[in-house]
Design a protein around this motif. Structure first.
Motif, PDB file in Angstrom:
ATOM      1  N   ARG A  26       7.864  -2.258   1.764  1.00  0.00           N
ATOM      2  CA  ARG A  26       7.143  -1.046   1.374  1.00  0.00           C
ATOM      3  C   ARG A  26       7.692   0.147   2.140  1.00  0.00           C
ATOM      4  NH1 ARG A  26       1.233  -2.035   2.920  1.00  0.00           N
ATOM      5  NH2 ARG A  26       0.849  -0.150   1.675  1.00  0.00           N
ATOM      6  N   GLN A  27       7.859   1.265   1.447  1.00  0.00           N
ATOM      7  CA  GLN A  27       8.216   2.526   2.083  1.00  0.00           C
ATOM      8  C   GLN A  27       7.028   3.476   1.959  1.00  0.00           C
ATOM      9  OE1 GLN A  27      12.292   4.126   1.743  1.00  0.00           O
ATOM     10  NE2 GLN A  27      12.651   2.517   0.214  1.00  0.00           N
ATOM     11  N   LEU A  28       6.521   3.891   3.090  1.00  0.00           N
ATOM     12  CA  LEU A  28       5.368   4.771   3.135  1.00  0.00           C
ATOM     13  C   LEU A  28       5.736   6.053   3.870  1.00  0.00           C
ATOM     14  CD1 LEU A  28       2.659   2.141   4.196  1.00  0.00           C
ATOM     15  CD2 LEU A  28       3.261   2.875   1.872  1.00  0.00           C
ATOM     16  N   HIS A  29       4.867   7.043   3.747  1.00  0.00           N
ATOM     17  CA  HIS A  29       5.022   8.306   4.474  1.00  0.00           C
ATOM     18  C   HIS A  29       3.752   8.545   5.285  1.00  0.00           C
ATOM     19  CE1 HIS A  29       5.388  12.680   5.154  1.00  0.00           C
ATOM     20  NE2 HIS A  29       6.695  12.470   5.052  1.00  0.00           N
ATOM     21  N   THR A  30       3.844   9.477   6.209  1.00  0.00           N
ATOM     22  CA  THR A  30       2.681   9.854   7.000  1.00  0.00           C
ATOM     23  C   THR A  30       1.439  10.075   6.141  1.00  0.00           C
ATOM     24  OG1 THR A  30       4.196  10.974   8.529  1.00  0.00           O
ATOM     25  CG2 THR A  30       1.859  11.497   8.736  1.00  0.00           C
ATOM     26  N   VAL A  31       1.618  10.671   4.964  1.00  0.00           N
ATOM     27  CA  VAL A  31       0.466  10.957   4.105  1.00  0.00           C
ATOM     28  C   VAL A  31      -0.244   9.694   3.641  1.00  0.00           C
ATOM     29  CG1 VAL A  31       1.380  13.158   3.295  1.00  0.00           C
ATOM     30  CG2 VAL A  31       1.917  11.068   2.040  1.00  0.00           C
ATOM     31  N   ASP A  32       0.433   8.548   3.694  1.00  0.00           N
ATOM     32  CA  ASP A  32      -0.148   7.292   3.229  1.00  0.00           C
ATOM     33  C   ASP A  32      -0.907   6.546   4.323  1.00  0.00           C
ATOM     34  OD1 ASP A  32       1.169   7.523   0.641  1.00  0.00           O
ATOM     35  OD2 ASP A  32       3.017   7.017   1.705  1.00  0.00           O
ATOM     36  N   TYR A  33      -0.764   6.974   5.556  1.00  0.00           N
ATOM     37  CA  TYR A  33      -1.314   6.220   6.692  1.00  0.00           C
ATOM     38  C   TYR A  33      -2.799   6.494   6.873  1.00  0.00           C
ATOM     39  CZ  TYR A  33      -2.058   4.483  11.408  1.00  0.00           C
ATOM     40  OH  TYR A  33      -2.532   3.813  12.487  1.00  0.00           O
ATOM     41  N   ARG A  34      -3.566   5.416   7.133  1.00  0.00           N
ATOM     42  CA  ARG A  34      -4.983   5.575   7.431  1.00  0.00           C
ATOM     43  C   ARG A  34      -5.375   4.894   8.743  1.00  0.00           C
ATOM     44  NH1 ARG A  34      -6.800   9.730   5.624  1.00  0.00           N
ATOM     45  NH2 ARG A  34      -8.943   8.972   5.854  1.00  0.00           N
ATOM     46  N   THR A  35      -5.031   3.604   8.883  1.00  0.00           N
ATOM     47  CA  THR A  35      -5.488   2.858  10.049  1.00  0.00           C
ATOM     48  C   THR A  35      -4.468   1.790  10.436  1.00  0.00           C
ATOM     49  OG1 THR A  35      -7.178   1.264  10.810  1.00  0.00           O
ATOM     50  CG2 THR A  35      -6.816   1.424   8.448  1.00  0.00           C
ATOM     51  N   PRO A  36      -4.341   1.476  11.720  1.00  0.00           N
ATOM     52  CA  PRO A  36      -3.380   0.448  12.132  1.00  0.00           C
ATOM     53  C   PRO A  36      -3.731  -0.936  11.603  1.00  0.00           C
ATOM     54  CG  PRO A  36      -4.745   1.151  13.987  1.00  0.00           C
ATOM     55  CD  PRO A  36      -5.000   2.114  12.879  1.00  0.00           C
ATOM     56  N   ALA A  37      -4.986  -1.159  11.240  1.00  0.00           N
ATOM     57  CA  ALA A  37      -5.377  -2.464  10.701  1.00  0.00           C
ATOM     58  C   ALA A  37      -4.629  -2.781   9.416  1.00  0.00           C
ATOM     59  CB  ALA A  37      -6.887  -2.499  10.457  1.00  0.00           C
ATOM     60  N   ASP A  38      -4.219  -1.749   8.683  1.00  0.00           N
ATOM     61  CA  ASP A  38      -3.472  -1.975   7.439  1.00  0.00           C
ATOM     62  C   ASP A  38      -2.098  -2.580   7.684  1.00  0.00           C
ATOM     63  OD1 ASP A  38      -5.603  -0.848   6.048  1.00  0.00           O
ATOM     64  OD2 ASP A  38      -4.723   1.167   6.073  1.00  0.00           O
ATOM     65  N   PHE A  39      -1.619  -2.551   8.937  1.00  0.00           N
ATOM     66  CA  PHE A  39      -0.275  -3.026   9.262  1.00  0.00           C
ATOM     67  C   PHE A  39      -0.307  -4.312  10.088  1.00  0.00           C
ATOM     68  CE2 PHE A  39      -0.105   1.424   8.405  1.00  0.00           C
ATOM     69  CZ  PHE A  39       1.112   1.662   7.801  1.00  0.00           C
ATOM     70  N   ALA A  40      -1.487  -4.858  10.268  1.00  0.00           N
ATOM     71  CA  ALA A  40      -1.638  -6.011  11.168  1.00  0.00           C
ATOM     72  C   ALA A  40      -0.685  -7.149  10.790  1.00  0.00           C
ATOM     73  CB  ALA A  40      -3.075  -6.505  11.134  1.00  0.00           C
ATOM     74  N   GLY A  41       0.066  -7.627  11.780  1.00  0.00           N
ATOM     75  CA  GLY A  41       0.962  -8.753  11.597  1.00  0.00           C
ATOM     76  C   GLY A  41       2.285  -8.440  10.942  1.00  0.00           C
ATOM     77  N   ALA A  42       2.518  -7.193  10.551  1.00  0.00           N
ATOM     78  CA  ALA A  42       3.752  -6.825   9.849  1.00  0.00           C
ATOM     79  C   ALA A  42       4.829  -6.391  10.844  1.00  0.00           C
ATOM     80  CB  ALA A  42       3.479  -5.706   8.854  1.00  0.00           C
ATOM     81  N   ASP A  43       6.067  -6.419  10.365  1.00  0.00           N
ATOM     82  CA  ASP A  43       7.181  -5.802  11.089  1.00  0.00           C
ATOM     83  C   ASP A  43       7.340  -4.393  10.532  1.00  0.00           C
ATOM     84  OD1 ASP A  43       7.713  -8.077  12.567  1.00  0.00           O
ATOM     85  OD2 ASP A  43       9.120  -8.864  11.093  1.00  0.00           O
ATOM     86  N   VAL A  44       7.135  -3.387  11.386  1.00  0.00           N
ATOM     87  CA  VAL A  44       7.078  -2.001  10.936  1.00  0.00           C
ATOM     88  C   VAL A  44       8.155  -1.187  11.634  1.00  0.00           C
ATOM     89  CG1 VAL A  44       5.629   0.059  10.703  1.00  0.00           C
ATOM     90  CG2 VAL A  44       4.585  -2.221  10.613  1.00  0.00           C
ATOM     91  N   VAL A  45       8.877  -0.384  10.871  1.00  0.00           N
ATOM     92  CA  VAL A  45       9.821   0.581  11.422  1.00  0.00           C
ATOM     93  C   VAL A  45       9.254   1.972  11.176  1.00  0.00           C
ATOM     94  CG1 VAL A  45      12.134   1.583  11.260  1.00  0.00           C
ATOM     95  CG2 VAL A  45      11.823  -0.904  11.077  1.00  0.00           C
ATOM     96  N   VAL A  46       9.020   2.725  12.244  1.00  0.00           N
ATOM     97  CA  VAL A  46       8.519   4.094  12.147  1.00  0.00           C
ATOM     98  C   VAL A  46       9.691   5.039  12.388  1.00  0.00           C
ATOM     99  CG1 VAL A  46       6.926   5.809  13.068  1.00  0.00           C
ATOM    100  CG2 VAL A  46       6.233   3.405  12.962  1.00  0.00           C
ATOM    101  N   VAL A  47       9.903   5.978  11.462  1.00  0.00           N
ATOM    102  CA  VAL A  47      11.027   6.905  11.525  1.00  0.00           C
ATOM    103  C   VAL A  47      10.519   8.305  11.818  1.00  0.00           C
ATOM    104  CG1 VAL A  47      13.032   7.822  10.308  1.00  0.00           C
ATOM    105  CG2 VAL A  47      12.220   5.507   9.788  1.00  0.00           C
ATOM    106  N   GLY A  48      11.037   8.948  12.864  1.00  0.00           N
ATOM    107  CA  GLY A  48      10.655  10.324  13.156  1.00  0.00           C
ATOM    108  C   GLY A  48      10.472  10.548  14.640  1.00  0.00           C
ATOM    109  N   GLY A  49      10.784  11.772  15.097  1.00  0.00           N
ATOM    110  CA  GLY A  49      10.741  12.056  16.519  1.00  0.00           C
ATOM    111  C   GLY A  49       9.717  13.073  16.941  1.00  0.00           C
ATOM    112  N   GLY A  50       8.734  13.366  16.081  1.00  0.00           N
ATOM    113  CA  GLY A  50       7.739  14.374  16.414  1.00  0.00           C
ATOM    114  C   GLY A  50       6.418  13.787  16.874  1.00  0.00           C
ATOM    115  N   ASN A  51       5.430  14.657  16.984  1.00  0.00           N
ATOM    116  CA  ASN A  51       4.127  14.238  17.480  1.00  0.00           C
ATOM    117  C   ASN A  51       3.451  13.216  16.568  1.00  0.00           C
ATOM    118  OD1 ASN A  51       3.245  15.766  19.999  1.00  0.00           O
ATOM    119  ND2 ASN A  51       4.081  17.419  18.749  1.00  0.00           N
TER     120      ASN A  51
END
Length: 348
Positions: A148-173
């Motif tokens: 899955r490819q998501l963007h910041t606008v799609d994010y709600r809670t870390p529980a949605d990613f539980a147990g997954a391998d996640v790559v976060v792209v970006g160097g800002g706040n």
């Protein structure tokens, strides 16, 4: 149906409210058109745990300070509550939901069109922000990646990613806050185009705004550029990021070269990913201004202050430093709004 007013403000978020405050003080006939069903601009759509990078008292619109938050860094809902109360406090004439389709010239007026409705205005302030235009970079392999490819606008809670391998792209706040949260429930890899630059502990949005203000003042008076916030860093050490750093979760890898079917890769090195989360920012939402043909050969809209050079009856407010120092922040947009309203020439 056509309505005539002095000024139409397009957008009812923080920039539109700041403009409305000064338009009300100046006695102009105006309307604010907002495409959202409720108050708060983009803030109701952010993830609930998002925090401001400044204490509440340093994140206020003109006229009324934001109420304090108990630990200094207010969450998104506190901002929504403040913006909702603000528009009521100053009795701002907001119509919602009204989605503006186009702005066009008609003689000495600008016509703002939204479906079957029209507003004829002597001046228009566009304050639509950026949230509706998330930027997703194009990288080799993006089409073959099976995760899955998501963007910041799609994010709600870390529980949605539980147990997954996640790559976060970006160097800002935003990226830093997402890494801090998601790493509590998932295997998280952080990648940035350059090494992340953390602000010193205890330095927050107040210092960033003051630095930006001093730089703007120096440049406006022809002084040597003193440098801006880049000299300090990019990422504010809010409590969640501090905690993640202390547990070793805030180490970034260089930007990957490509996506693969099941992850990302640098040369011969690869890493599995179920989700790639692009925390890569936004672009100004200016599609409604297309009929005015404002862009130059570089694809940008040239402005003087906030006034569009190719259409002086139009001001752009709150899109970033190019429309006023700190104008994409709650505190900074007040200064830009004051200048923009002061520049409105309604004598023609």
């Amino acid at each position: 149906m056509t309505t005539s007013v002095d000024v139409v403000v397009i957008g009812g978020g923080q920039a539109g409210l700041a403009a409305g405050y000064y338009l009300r003080r100046a006695g102009h006939r105006f309307v604010i058109l907002d495409d959202q069903p409720t108050a708060g601009g983009a803030w109701p759509h952010t993830w609930p745990s998002l925090r401001l990078f400044s204490p509440a008292e340093y994140a206020s619109l003109p006229g009324w300070p934001m109420p304090r938050w108990r630990d200094g860094f207010p969450p998104a809902q506190h901002v929504v509550d403040y913006l909702t109360a603000y528009e009521t406090r100053y009795d701002l004439p907001i119509e919602r939901p009204v989605r503006v389709n186009t702005v066009r010239r008609d003689g000495r007026a600008l016509v703002v069109e939204a479906g079957t409705r029209q507003w004829r205005a002597r001046r228009v302030i566009s304050a639509t922000g950026t949230w509706q235009r998330p930027f997703r970079p194009t990288y080799p392999g993006a089409r073959i990646f099976t995760g899955r490819q998501l963007h910041t606008v799609d994010y709600r809670t870390p529980a949605d990613f539980a147990g997954a391998d996640v790559v976060v792209v970006g160097g800002g706040n935003s990226a830093a806050q997402l890494v801090a949260e998601i790493s509590t429930t998932a295997s998280t890899t952080w990648v940035t185009s350059r090494p992340p630059r953390f602000l010193p502990d205890g330095v927050d949005g107040r210092a960033l705004f003051e630095l930006a203000s001093r730089r703007a003042a120096a440049l406006a008076t022809g002084q040597r550029d003193p440098g801006g916030i880049a000299a300090l860093g990019d990422i504010v050490m809010v409590p969640e990021v501090l905690a993640a750093r202390d547990r070793g979760a805030m180490t970034a890898l260089p930007m990957f070269e490509r996506l693969t079917r099941d992850g990302v890769a640098w040369g011969d090195l690869s890493r599995h990913a179920d989700i790639v989360l692009w925390a890569t920012g936004f672009r100004p939402a200016l599609g409604h201004l297309t009929p005015l043909r404002l862009r130059d050969h570089t694809g940008t809209v040239p402005v003087s202050g906030a006034r569009a050079l190719k259409e002086p009856r139009l001001h752009l407010l709150g899109y970033g430093d190019w429309t006023g120092p700190g104008s994409a922040t709650i505190l900074g947009v007040g200064r830009s709004a004051k200048s923009a309203v002061a520049e409105l020439d309604l004598d023609d």
